[in-house]
Motif scaffolding. Structure first.
Motif, short mmCIF file in Angstrom:
data_model
loop_
_atom_site.label_atom_id
_atom_site.label_comp_id
_atom_site.label_asym_id
_atom_site.label_seq_id
_atom_site.Cartn_x
_atom_site.Cartn_y
_atom_site.Cartn_z
N VAL A 126 0.84 -1.20 0.00
CA VAL A 126 0.00 0.00 0.00
C VAL A 126 0.87 1.25 0.00
O VAL A 126 0.46 2.30 -0.50
CB VAL A 126 -0.94 0.00 1.22
N ALA A 127 2.08 1.12 0.55
CA ALA A 127 2.99 2.28 0.58
C ALA A 127 3.39 2.70 -0.83
O ALA A 127 3.58 3.90 -1.09
CB ALA A 127 4.22 1.94 1.40
N PHE A 128 3.51 1.75 -1.74
CA PHE A 128 3.96 2.03 -3.11
C PHE A 128 2.94 2.87 -3.87
O PHE A 128 3.30 3.62 -4.78
CB PHE A 128 4.21 0.70 -3.82
N THR A 129 1.68 2.76 -3.51
CA THR A 129 0.62 3.52 -4.18
C THR A 129 -0.03 4.53 -3.24
O THR A 129 -1.15 4.99 -3.49
CB THR A 129 -0.44 2.55 -4.73
N ASN A 131 -0.79 8.01 -1.06
CA ASN A 131 -0.90 9.43 -1.39
C ASN A 131 0.22 10.24 -0.77
O ASN A 131 0.33 11.44 -1.02
CB ASN A 131 -2.26 9.97 -0.93
N ASP A 132 1.02 9.59 0.05
CA ASP A 132 2.16 10.25 0.70
C ASP A 132 3.31 10.33 -0.30
O ASP A 132 3.97 9.33 -0.60
CB ASP A 132 2.56 9.44 1.94
N VAL A 133 3.55 11.52 -0.82
CA VAL A 133 4.56 11.70 -1.88
C VAL A 133 5.93 11.25 -1.42
O VAL A 133 6.66 10.57 -2.15
CB VAL A 133 4.58 13.17 -2.34
N ALA A 134 6.32 11.62 -0.20
CA ALA A 134 7.64 11.25 0.31
C ALA A 134 7.78 9.74 0.47
O ALA A 134 8.83 9.17 0.16
CB ALA A 134 7.90 11.95 1.64
N LEU A 135 6.72 9.10 0.94
CA LEU A 135 6.75 7.66 1.10
C LEU A 135 6.86 6.95 -0.24
O LEU A 135 7.65 6.00 -0.40
CB LEU A 135 5.49 7.19 1.84
N VAL A 136 6.09 7.39 -1.20
CA VAL A 136 6.15 6.79 -2.54
C VAL A 136 7.54 6.96 -3.15
O VAL A 136 8.09 6.05 -3.78
CB VAL A 136 5.07 7.40 -3.46
N ALA A 137 8.14 8.13 -2.95
CA ALA A 137 9.49 8.37 -3.47
C ALA A 137 10.49 7.42 -2.85
O ALA A 137 11.37 6.88 -3.54
CB ALA A 137 9.90 9.82 -3.21
N GLU A 138 10.37 7.19 -1.55
CA GLU A 138 11.28 6.27 -0.87
C GLU A 138 11.09 4.84 -1.37
O GLU A 138 12.06 4.12 -1.59
CB GLU A 138 11.07 6.34 0.64
N MET A 139 9.85 4.44 -1.54
CA MET A 139 9.58 3.07 -2.02
C MET A 139 10.08 2.88 -3.45
O MET A 139 10.60 1.83 -3.79
CB MET A 139 8.09 2.77 -1.92
N ASN A 140 9.92 3.90 -4.28
CA ASN A 140 10.43 3.80 -5.65
C ASN A 140 11.94 3.67 -5.67
O ASN A 140 12.50 2.93 -6.47
CB ASN A 140 10.00 5.03 -6.45
N HIS A 141 12.60 4.42 -4.78
CA HIS A 141 14.05 4.30 -4.74
C HIS A 141 14.47 2.91 -4.29
O HIS A 141 15.40 2.31 -4.88
CB HIS A 141 14.67 5.34 -3.82
N LEU A 142 13.83 2.38 -3.27
CA LEU A 142 14.15 1.03 -2.81
C LEU A 142 13.93 0.01 -3.92
O LEU A 142 14.71 -0.94 -4.07
CB LEU A 142 13.29 0.69 -1.59
N LEU A 143 12.89 0.21 -4.70
CA LEU A 143 12.64 -0.69 -5.83
C LEU A 143 13.80 -0.63 -6.82
O LEU A 143 14.25 -1.66 -7.34
CB LEU A 143 11.33 -0.31 -6.51
N GLY A 144 14.29 0.57 -7.08
CA GLY A 144 15.44 0.72 -7.98
C GLY A 144 16.68 0.05 -7.44
O GLY A 144 17.44 -0.57 -8.19
#
Length: 597
Positions: A126-129, A131-144
């Motif tokens: 749920v963190a990946f999608t 509405n928390d912009v900062a959280l989504v950015a962190e999850m995207n980086h971890l995915l990378g």
């Protein structure tokens, strides 16, 4: 900064419930943690991702894959007559029961497994999608991070074993993990595409909690290019042919595009002091927006840099412990440097530290010139008189100079030695020389090299040797260039010629060196590059040097000159057999066939 190392260790224990101990191709290790909880927040997701980094601290990487297994080439080599695991690898005659190959196979697939867990957990969270912009950015980086780390391990597995099983799913009861081999080109194409899709959502090193001690966007962009050149380069087929695919130029274009993207978005001047790049590592300094894009972080008490690679230090009456170097620099490489090239002294260690903590000339008969970029005696805090392994010195995975030279290579392959290719090349070469020498050593040199596409490529091959000596990436370059055999033969025949000249008293290179310690105790060589009649005064001591390449007792070359590359026939069989552990755990799906096995 060393915080991340401790965190890796601690986090690995936190996540052991679902990310450890599972043998490769064993599907019966379902998660005992609730993945929805683990990946519901950035902090716990970070812990899960860190589990994949832990495998860097295993001997399979820190003393094997990072440096020990990457000889023999034209710039770094070792050998010997022992039947031990690493000697088999150096001689290219390793068997299925080779322990070092088993280490790499196991930690490679364990790291891939942990990356797969992280990828699946992040993408389904749920963190990946949120509405928390900062959280989504962190999850995207971890995915990378996960995609890039997985790509690294598949790159290594295909270099060492050719076609290998390609697993992209996290462990689960209903997931089949006993997989057949997949084509190495399909694997590389897939992991390159993974990184392409995520890199724009990653953070630059300056925005990462641990800077260059964790995977960052700079490194991912560089890895896209590095693996694209691997995919577009030559490789050995099971019927012992060196080939490359018809679409190879597509991958050179990818390498060009993504090095150009990094240069455009996050360019930085190369540090003027070449030696300081590595001295920073020995002093635990990890600057961002600098030369190194990513370095494997080792906690103090871990890592083998300064133990099995670097300037030799003998244990004795001093607090620095002991360290050696397993990969020597052949004389053909040492004497390929321009005398004015400032990289020479930082790359080729002509001295060692003896038991009295005094510098002295390295062994001449074995020509044990070390990788001078690192040493335990450079450390600000001595590690202790009885220490050996575990210096905590980080290992460089990619430097910005590599990005510039990859750009020059890709542009040259696609369009020839254009002004853009020359400019990227020039930035690396300029740093190697004083500005007063640039007209001759840089401008005229590049103008001559740029006379044709072929000559410019040859200049890139040479420049990469001088720039990255001791960083143990040459093997992979020679493979993709299809130059492994030719460069090895040049090394053997060139070393014989140097030995012949020394024995006959001909040539201009030094048969003997004149050495002394200056008033500060620093080792000095009067004539490192040239033959001289004698030293200017009696404060200098004469030591055998190239004359020692000839064995007076046998009346022939030193044994290592003809022995250590003896199995490097054309084409070089750089592919190794899948280890016994992989064969047995595959339940009959895998076997060693082709490559003369």
């Amino acid at each position: 900064m060393k915080l991340i190392n401790i965190k890796y260790v601690l986090f690995s224990f936190l996540i052991l419930g679902f990310a450890s101990c599972q043998e490769f191709l064993d599907p019966d290790s379902p998660s005992t943690f609730d993945q929805e909880y683990i990946f519901s927040n950035a902090e716990d997701a970070r812990k899960a991702m860190n589990a994949a980094y832990v495998h860097f601290s295993h001997d399979g990487f820190r003393s094997r894959l990072s440096n020990n297994m990457t000889g023999n080439t034209d710039i770094e080599h070792n050998g010997g007559s022992s039947d031990g695991a690493r000697y088999q690898i150096w001689r290219l005659d390793a068997r299925e029961n080779n322990g070092d190959l088993a280490y790499v196979w196991q930690i490679g697939y364990q790291a891939i497994r942990d990356c797969n867990i992280a990828i699946e957990g992040i993408r389904n969270s749920v963190a990946f999608t949120s509405n928390d912009v900062a959280l989504v950015a962190e999850m995207n980086h971890l995915l990378g991070e996960a995609y890039t780390l997985r790509a690294y391990w598949y790159s290594m597995l295909t270099f060492y074993f050719g076609d290998v099983p390609f697993s992209t799913e996290a462990p689960a009861i209903d997931v089949e993990f006993n997989l057949p081999k997949s084509d190495r080109n399909e694997i590389l194409s897939a992991v390159i595409q993974d990184m392409i899709e995520v890199e724009a959502s990653m953070k630059w090193a300056e925005d990462c909690q641990f800077g260059i001690e964790q995977i960052n966007r700079e490194y991912t962009l560089g890895m896209i290019a590095r693996l694209a050149l691997q995919r577009g380069g030559y490789y050995l087929t099971p019927d012992m042919q060196m080939v490359r695919e018809d679409d190879y130029l597509d991958y050179y274009q990818i390498a060009k595009d993504y090095t150009a993207k990094l240069i455009e978005l996050k360019d930085r001047p190369l540090p003027k002091d070449f030696r300081q790049i590595f001295m920073n590592q020995c002093k635990f300094i990890s600057p961002v927006n600098d030369e190194i894009l990513f370095e494997v972080p080792f906690a103090v008490g871990e890592g083998d840099v300064g133990w099995n690679i670097g300037i030799r230090v003998d244990k004795g009456s001093h607090p620095y412990g002991s360290g050696s170097n397993y990969m020597a620099m052949p004389p053909t490489y040492v004497y390929s440097f321009d005398e004015a090239d400032q990289r020479f002294e930082a790359t080729c260690g002509l001295y060692m530290i003896n038991t009295d903590f005094v510098q002295e000339l390295v062994s001449a008969s074995g020509f044990n010139v070390s990788q001078a970029k690192w040493s335990r005696h450079f450390m600000d805090t001595p590690p202790g008189p009885s220490t050996d392994k575990g210096t905590g010195i980080n290992w460089p995975m990619m430097r910005y100079a590599d990005v510039l030279l990859m750009y020059a290579e890709a542009e040259n392959e696609l369009n020839g030695p254009t002004a853009a290719a020359q400019d990227a090349f020039r930035r690396v070469r300029e740093r190697a020389f004083d500005e007063a020498d640039w007209a001759e050593k840089v401008d005229a040199y590049i103008a001559n090299a740029a006379a044709s596409k072929a000559s410019f490529f040859d200049a890139i091959v040479d420049e990469r040797a001088w720039e990255f000596g001791g960083e143990m990436i040459r093997k992979y370059e020679l493979i993709r260039w299809n130059l492994y055999y030719e460069k090895v033969q040049e090394t053997v025949e060139g070393t014989k010629k140097i030995a012949d000249d020394a024995q006959a008293g001909t040539g201009s290179l030094p048969d003997y060196l004149y050495v002394k310690l200056d008033e500060s105790g620093n080792f000095q060589i009067y004539n490192p590059f040239e033959k001289v009649v004698g030293a200017p005064d009696e404060t200098w001591t004469r030591k055998s040097w190239l004359i020692s390449l000839w064995d007076e007792e046998t009346g022939n070359y030193q044994e290592w000159i003809t022995r250590d590359w003896a199995n490097y026939s054309k084409p070089v069989r750089y592919i190794f057999p899948i280890p016994t552990v992989g064969i047995e755990n595959s339940k009959g799906l895998l076997k060693n066939d082709g490559y003369g096995f």
